[in-house]
Design a protein around this motif. Structure first.
Motif, PDB file in Angstrom:
ATOM      1  N   SER A 182       0.797  -1.256   0.042  1.00 25.98           N
ATOM      2  CA  SER A 182       0.040   0.010  -0.067  1.00 25.98           C
ATOM      3  C   SER A 182       0.789   1.228   0.028  1.00 25.98           C
ATOM      4  CB  SER A 182      -0.905   0.015   1.328  1.00 25.98           C
ATOM      5  OG  SER A 182      -0.221  -0.007   2.467  1.00 25.98           O
ATOM      6  N   GLY A 183       0.359   2.489  -0.428  1.00 21.31           N
ATOM      7  CA  GLY A 183       0.945   3.763  -0.335  1.00 21.31           C
ATOM      8  C   GLY A 183       0.318   4.731  -1.329  1.00 21.31           C
ATOM      9  N   TRP A 184       1.068   5.758  -1.401  1.00 19.32           N
ATOM     10  CA  TRP A 184       0.442   6.888  -2.122  1.00 19.32           C
ATOM     11  C   TRP A 184       1.348   7.267  -3.243  1.00 19.32           C
ATOM     12  CZ3 TRP A 184      -3.995   9.789  -1.262  1.00 19.32           C
ATOM     13  CH2 TRP A 184      -4.761   9.421   0.117  1.00 19.32           C
ATOM     14  N   VAL A 185       0.570   7.749  -4.497  1.00 25.42           N
ATOM     15  CA  VAL A 185       1.624   7.879  -5.426  1.00 25.42           C
ATOM     16  C   VAL A 185       0.789   9.238  -6.114  1.00 25.42           C
ATOM     17  CG1 VAL A 185       0.379   6.235  -7.122  1.00 25.42           C
ATOM     18  CG2 VAL A 185       2.348   7.034  -7.654  1.00 25.42           C
ATOM     19  N   ASN A 186       1.671  10.168  -6.825  1.00 23.68           N
ATOM     20  CA  ASN A 186       0.978  11.306  -7.504  1.00 23.68           C
ATOM     21  C   ASN A 186       2.051  11.203  -8.685  1.00 23.68           C
ATOM     22  OD1 ASN A 186       0.623  13.728  -8.722  1.00 23.68           O
ATOM     23  ND2 ASN A 186       0.244  14.445  -6.454  1.00 23.68           N
ATOM     24  N   PHE A 187       1.434  10.848  -9.930  1.00 24.24           N
ATOM     25  CA  PHE A 187       1.930  10.421 -11.294  1.00 24.24           C
ATOM     26  C   PHE A 187       2.337  12.065 -11.764  1.00 24.24           C
ATOM     27  CE2 PHE A 187      -0.350   6.688 -10.755  1.00 24.24           C
ATOM     28  CZ  PHE A 187       0.523   5.601 -10.883  1.00 24.24           C
ATOM     29  N   ARG A 188       3.463  12.365 -12.373  1.00 19.66           N
ATOM     30  CA  ARG A 188       3.675  13.665 -12.940  1.00 19.66           C
ATOM     31  C   ARG A 188       3.779  13.262 -14.400  1.00 19.66           C
ATOM     32  NH1 ARG A 188       7.774  13.283  -9.397  1.00 19.66           N
ATOM     33  NH2 ARG A 188       9.373  13.387 -10.819  1.00 19.66           N
ATOM     34  N   SER A 189       3.989  12.160 -14.772  1.00 21.18           N
ATOM     35  CA  SER A 189       3.704  11.695 -16.443  1.00 21.18           C
ATOM     36  C   SER A 189       3.525  10.012 -16.460  1.00 21.18           C
ATOM     37  CB  SER A 189       4.908  11.993 -17.218  1.00 21.18           C
ATOM     38  OG  SER A 189       6.104  11.229 -16.767  1.00 21.18           O
ATOM     39  N   LEU A 190       2.785   9.516 -17.139  1.00 23.05           N
ATOM     40  CA  LEU A 190       2.560   8.079 -17.345  1.00 23.05           C
ATOM     41  C   LEU A 190       3.407   7.649 -18.377  1.00 23.05           C
ATOM     42  CD1 LEU A 190      -1.153   8.753 -17.251  1.00 23.05           C
ATOM     43  CD2 LEU A 190       0.485   8.076 -15.333  1.00 23.05           C
ATOM     44  N   ALA A 191       3.786   6.189 -18.033  1.00 22.04           N
ATOM     45  CA  ALA A 191       4.705   5.590 -18.957  1.00 22.04           C
ATOM     46  C   ALA A 191       4.152   4.079 -18.692  1.00 22.04           C
ATOM     47  CB  ALA A 191       6.048   5.775 -18.550  1.00 22.04           C
ATOM     48  N   ASP A 192       4.419   3.140 -19.855  1.00 22.81           N
ATOM     49  CA  ASP A 192       4.370   1.612 -19.897  1.00 22.81           C
ATOM     50  C   ASP A 192       5.222   0.940 -18.801  1.00 22.81           C
ATOM     51  OD1 ASP A 192       2.687   2.275 -21.990  1.00 22.81           O
ATOM     52  OD2 ASP A 192       3.578   1.088 -23.282  1.00 22.81           O
ATOM     53  N   TYR A 193       4.400   0.290 -18.063  1.00 25.76           N
ATOM     54  CA  TYR A 193       5.395  -0.360 -17.107  1.00 25.76           C
ATOM     55  C   TYR A 193       6.011   0.263 -16.177  1.00 25.76           C
ATOM     56  CZ  TYR A 193       6.732  -5.009 -14.875  1.00 25.76           C
ATOM     57  OH  TYR A 193       6.962  -5.915 -13.973  1.00 25.76           O
ATOM     58  N   ALA A 194       5.450   1.236 -15.484  1.00 34.73           N
ATOM     59  CA  ALA A 194       6.036   2.266 -14.551  1.00 34.73           C
ATOM     60  C   ALA A 194       6.093   1.519 -13.205  1.00 34.73           C
ATOM     61  CB  ALA A 194       5.710   3.731 -14.501  1.00 34.73           C
ATOM     62  N   VAL A 195       7.127   0.922 -12.379  1.00 33.44           N
ATOM     63  CA  VAL A 195       7.058   0.251 -11.259  1.00 33.44           C
ATOM     64  C   VAL A 195       6.660   1.046 -10.189  1.00 33.44           C
ATOM     65  CG1 VAL A 195       8.342  -1.181  -9.759  1.00 33.44           C
ATOM     66  CG2 VAL A 195       8.493  -1.607 -12.442  1.00 33.44           C
ATOM     67  N   LEU A 196       5.474   0.844  -9.191  1.00 33.35           N
ATOM     68  CA  LEU A 196       5.572   1.354  -8.065  1.00 33.35           C
ATOM     69  C   LEU A 196       6.170   0.498  -7.041  1.00 33.35           C
ATOM     70  CD1 LEU A 196       2.779   2.250  -9.907  1.00 33.35           C
ATOM     71  CD2 LEU A 196       1.863   2.591  -7.538  1.00 33.35           C
ATOM     72  N   ILE A 197       5.804  -0.956  -6.963  1.00 35.36           N
ATOM     73  CA  ILE A 197       6.721  -1.628  -6.143  1.00 35.36           C
ATOM     74  C   ILE A 197       6.423  -2.927  -6.797  1.00 35.36           C
ATOM     75  CG2 ILE A 197       4.600  -2.032  -4.641  1.00 35.36           C
ATOM     76  CD1 ILE A 197       6.394  -1.948  -2.311  1.00 35.36           C
ATOM     77  N   GLN A 198       7.688  -3.723  -6.512  1.00 32.55           N
ATOM     78  CA  GLN A 198       7.893  -5.084  -7.429  1.00 32.55           C
ATOM     79  C   GLN A 198       9.106  -5.705  -6.719  1.00 32.55           C
ATOM     80  OE1 GLN A 198       8.389  -5.067 -11.555  1.00 32.55           O
ATOM     81  NE2 GLN A 198      10.436  -4.947 -11.453  1.00 32.55           N
ATOM     82  N   ARG A 199       8.668  -7.121  -6.658  1.00 26.83           N
ATOM     83  CA  ARG A 199       9.868  -8.064  -6.334  1.00 26.83           C
ATOM     84  C   ARG A 199       9.823  -9.158  -7.595  1.00 26.83           C
ATOM     85  NH1 ARG A 199      10.591 -12.499  -2.683  1.00 26.83           N
ATOM     86  NH2 ARG A 199      12.742 -12.752  -2.024  1.00 26.83           N
ATOM     87  N   VAL A 200      10.595  -9.208  -8.491  1.00 27.53           N
ATOM     88  CA  VAL A 200      10.596 -10.277  -9.484  1.00 27.53           C
ATOM     89  C   VAL A 200      12.256 -10.486  -9.753  1.00 27.53           C
ATOM     90  CG1 VAL A 200       8.609  -9.080 -10.703  1.00 27.53           C
ATOM     91  CG2 VAL A 200      10.723  -8.403 -11.275  1.00 27.53           C
ATOM     92  N   ASP A 201      12.056 -11.849 -10.500  1.00 24.70           N
ATOM     93  CA  ASP A 201      13.644 -12.435 -10.758  1.00 24.70           C
ATOM     94  C   ASP A 201      14.030 -11.348 -11.845  1.00 24.70           C
ATOM     95  OD1 ASP A 201      12.273 -13.240 -13.246  1.00 24.70           O
ATOM     96  OD2 ASP A 201      12.146 -15.131 -12.779  1.00 24.70           O
ATOM     97  N   SER A 202      15.298 -11.761 -12.107  1.00 29.65           N
ATOM     98  CA  SER A 202      16.108 -10.940 -13.183  1.00 29.65           C
ATOM     99  C   SER A 202      15.494 -11.068 -14.662  1.00 29.65           C
ATOM    100  CB  SER A 202      17.490 -11.530 -13.353  1.00 29.65           C
ATOM    101  OG  SER A 202      17.661 -12.952 -13.844  1.00 29.65           O
ATOM    102  N   ALA A 203      14.739 -11.815 -14.995  1.00 31.08           N
ATOM    103  CA  ALA A 203      14.007 -12.240 -16.216  1.00 31.08           C
ATOM    104  C   ALA A 203      12.664 -11.446 -16.271  1.00 31.08           C
ATOM    105  CB  ALA A 203      13.915 -13.409 -16.627  1.00 31.08           C
ATOM    106  N   GLY A 204      12.154 -11.038 -15.032  1.00 25.34           N
ATOM    107  CA  GLY A 204      10.805 -10.379 -15.128  1.00 25.34           C
ATOM    108  C   GLY A 204       9.967 -11.325 -15.079  1.00 25.34           C
ATOM    109  N   ALA A 205      10.151 -12.528 -14.855  1.00 19.72           N
ATOM    110  CA  ALA A 205       9.138 -13.407 -14.999  1.00 19.72           C
ATOM    111  C   ALA A 205       8.072 -13.959 -13.951  1.00 19.72           C
ATOM    112  CB  ALA A 205       9.685 -14.730 -15.828  1.00 19.72           C
ATOM    113  N   ALA A 206       8.877 -14.217 -12.682  1.00 16.70           N
ATOM    114  CA  ALA A 206       8.431 -14.712 -11.409  1.00 16.70           C
ATOM    115  C   ALA A 206       8.656 -13.619 -10.694  1.00 16.70           C
ATOM    116  CB  ALA A 206       9.046 -15.971 -11.069  1.00 16.70           C
ATOM    117  N   GLY A 207       7.321 -13.441  -9.653  1.00 18.45           N
ATOM    118  CA  GLY A 207       7.528 -12.509  -8.594  1.00 18.45           C
ATOM    119  C   GLY A 207       6.127 -11.647  -8.464  1.00 18.45           C
TER     120      GLY A 207
END
Length: 327
Positions: A182-207
């Motif tokens: 959870s948290g607060w976010v205020n976007f100044r601009s929008l982009a594809d796959y902009a990460v708020l918070i994540q934990r994924v493997d080096s390939a971006g597949a699992a997580g």
């Protein structure tokens, strides 16, 4: 006094209440107020008017010149049918060390980042030490160049390229069937796959992920979530219509393969793509991070391997969106 009308539908137990106050009396004595310590060490909260029952609290920030106080008070019970009263005390000359106890306030959380950091260093303070995760996070850049006005005091502004927050390994998440971001976010601009918070493997597949989908699945900016073992697994809001320069409170709750997303305290519909969400979070060695491709200001990020009810989340939003009307 917490207004009963602000507590959604049911009583809550051990609820962390955000308190934000500015008052001339809260200035330090050196600035014409009544707080004796320049650090606010004599500030405490109690459940009774005789000031004998100390409540656990986290002193988030204190400005002795302005008389501004931000704190989180752990209320044993919040009633939805009658107002809940607790008391603020300060002014004792005999108190030289703070009674603040953030460990008790955040016992159910692995991470609580107020993002009040503003220094010539990269440390990002973690108020929580529950769930075996007590370490601070780090920023790629000094927080003094990122600190800005947040939803609750100050936040950290990320620039979409060079800025990133790394919260550490969070091994407590491995194999867990429950997770809340959870948290607060205020976007100044929008982009594809902009990460708020994540934990994924080096390939971006699992997580586990909470990000923006951009135009990947739809023609509009959308929230994207997933607990997955394949990159094809995502859940999105589809045409949510995210706006820039607007504060959003997000809460992503994952429970045994079932994702639920709340925006501003209300559940939003998710559309699933690909294989089913994993029933437990994959075991990874990578860190929990925030900020990839993200041009936004973040505030009050929390991580837990517990789940929270819709009523709890709605009450959190009522509290954090306007602390002055909540209490």
């Amino acid at each position: 006094t917490v207004q009963a009308s602000q507590v959604a539908n049911a009583d809550e137990t051990n609820f962390p209440v955000y308190v934000v106050l500015t008052d001339p009396g809260l200035k330090s004595a050196a600035n014409g107020g009544h707080v004796q310590s320049a650090t606010g060490a004599d500030i405490s909260f109690f459940s009774d008017s005789r000031l004998t029952q100390l409540l656990s609290f986290d002193l988030v920030s204190y400005n002795p010149a302005a008389g501004t106080l931000t704190a989180v008070v752990l209320c044993p019970t919040l009633s939805h049918s009658q107002n809940t009263v607790f008391y603020l005390a300060y002014g004792s000359t005999s108190i030289t060390s703070s009674a603040a106890n953030p460990t008790a306030v955040w016992a159910g959380y692995a991470g609580v980042f107020h993002l009040e950091d503003n220094a010539a260093s990269t440390s990002v303070y973690n108020s929580a030490s529950g769930e075996g995760q007590a370490s601070n996070g780090t920023s790629l850049n000094n927080t003094s160049g990122m600190s800005t006005a947040g939803q609750l005091g100050s936040g950290l502004a990320l620039n979409g390229s060079a800025d990133k927050l790394d919260f550490g390994p969070y091994a407590v998440m491995n194999g867990s069937a429950a997770l809340t971001y959870s948290g607060w976010v205020n976007f100044r601009s929008l982009a594809d796959y902009a990460v708020l918070i994540q934990r994924v493997d080096s390939a971006g597949a699992a997580g586990s992920i909470l990000s923006l989908a951009g135009h990947w699945t739809t023609s509009n900016q959308d929230w994207l979530t997933g607990v997955r073992s394949t990159t094809a697994t995502v859940d999105t809001t589809n045409s949510f219509g995210i706006q820039t320069n607007t504060w959003y409170y997000f809460t992503y709750v994952y429970s045994a393969g079932t994702p639920t997303l709340y925006i501003n305290g209300s559940q939003v519909s998710l559309v699933h793509y690909g294989p089913a969400d994993a029933t437990t979070i994959p075991t990874l060695t990578t860190d929990l991070t925030s900020g990839g491709n993200l041009t936004a200001t973040l505030d009050e990020l929390r991580i837990s391997t517990r789940t929270y009810s819709a009523n709890w989340i709605a009450t959190e939003y009522n509290n954090q969106s306007n602390p002055s009307t909540f209490a």
